[in-house]
Design an enzyme around this catalytic site. Structure first.
Site, short mmCIF file in Angstrom:
data_model
loop_
_atom_site.label_atom_id
_atom_site.label_comp_id
_atom_site.label_asym_id
_atom_site.label_seq_id
_atom_site.Cartn_x
_atom_site.Cartn_y
_atom_site.Cartn_z
N SER A 118 0.80 -1.22 0.00
CA SER A 118 0.00 0.00 0.00
C SER A 118 0.83 1.28 0.00
O SER A 118 0.29 2.38 0.04
CB SER A 118 -0.93 0.01 1.22
OG SER A 118 -0.16 -0.01 2.40
N CYS A 119 2.12 1.16 -0.09
CA CYS A 119 3.03 2.31 0.00
C CYS A 119 3.21 2.98 -1.36
O CYS A 119 3.81 2.41 -2.27
CB CYS A 119 4.36 1.84 0.56
SG CYS A 119 5.67 3.05 0.53
#
Length: 148
Positions: free
Chosen positions: A9-10
């Protein structure tokens, strides 16, 4: 070999991987949630860290706050074990090779991972940093010539 520590999710991790891919830089990705980080990984990061654990961990992370931990009260081995058990406390991405490390994504700083031959080609092309289209053209020329 370049290793990049990421999480799915980065957004900074995605930017860093995209940049490395665009520059044909070979790397090994280690997803912190799928690949158990080891003492070796942490030691490699710390070897390149100017400020020790402060460079690689986020003390503002949720888990630090929930557990009310103070890094200063923890021994090195306790902190390493805590990272291994809670890899989400690591800042991301962490890009490391045998000579250098970058924490987070920075468009200028990531250029240290460009192979020397490509860096020399870019520098000899006399392009301006502000002109992204000219930079992209130089990259295309390099990769087209290198493929021949």
């Amino acid at each position: 070999m370049i290793t990049i520590y990421t999480t799915p999710s980065c957004s900074s991790c995605r930017k860093a991987k995209k940049w490395l891919d665009e520059h044909n830089v070979v790397y090994e990705e280690r997803n912190l949630f799928n690949h158990r980080i080891s003492n070796f990984d942490i030691d490699m990061m710390l070897e390149h860290a100017e400020n020790g654990f402060d460079d690689i961990i986020s003390t503002r992370s949720k888990i630090f706050k929930e557990k009310d931990l103070d890094v200063e009260d923890m021994s090195v081995s306790e902190l390493k074990n805590f990272i291994i058990d809670n890899p989400s406390i690591l800042k991301r991405p962490i890009i490391v090779d045998e000579k250098r490390m970058q924490v987070g994504y920075n468009d200028e700083e990531i250029r240290v991972f460009i192979p020397k031959k490509l860096r020399d080609f870019i520098m000899s092309s006399n392009i301006y940093k502000e002109d992204d289209s000219e930079y992209q053209t130089v990259l295309e020329q390099y990769f087209n010539n290198d493929a021949k």
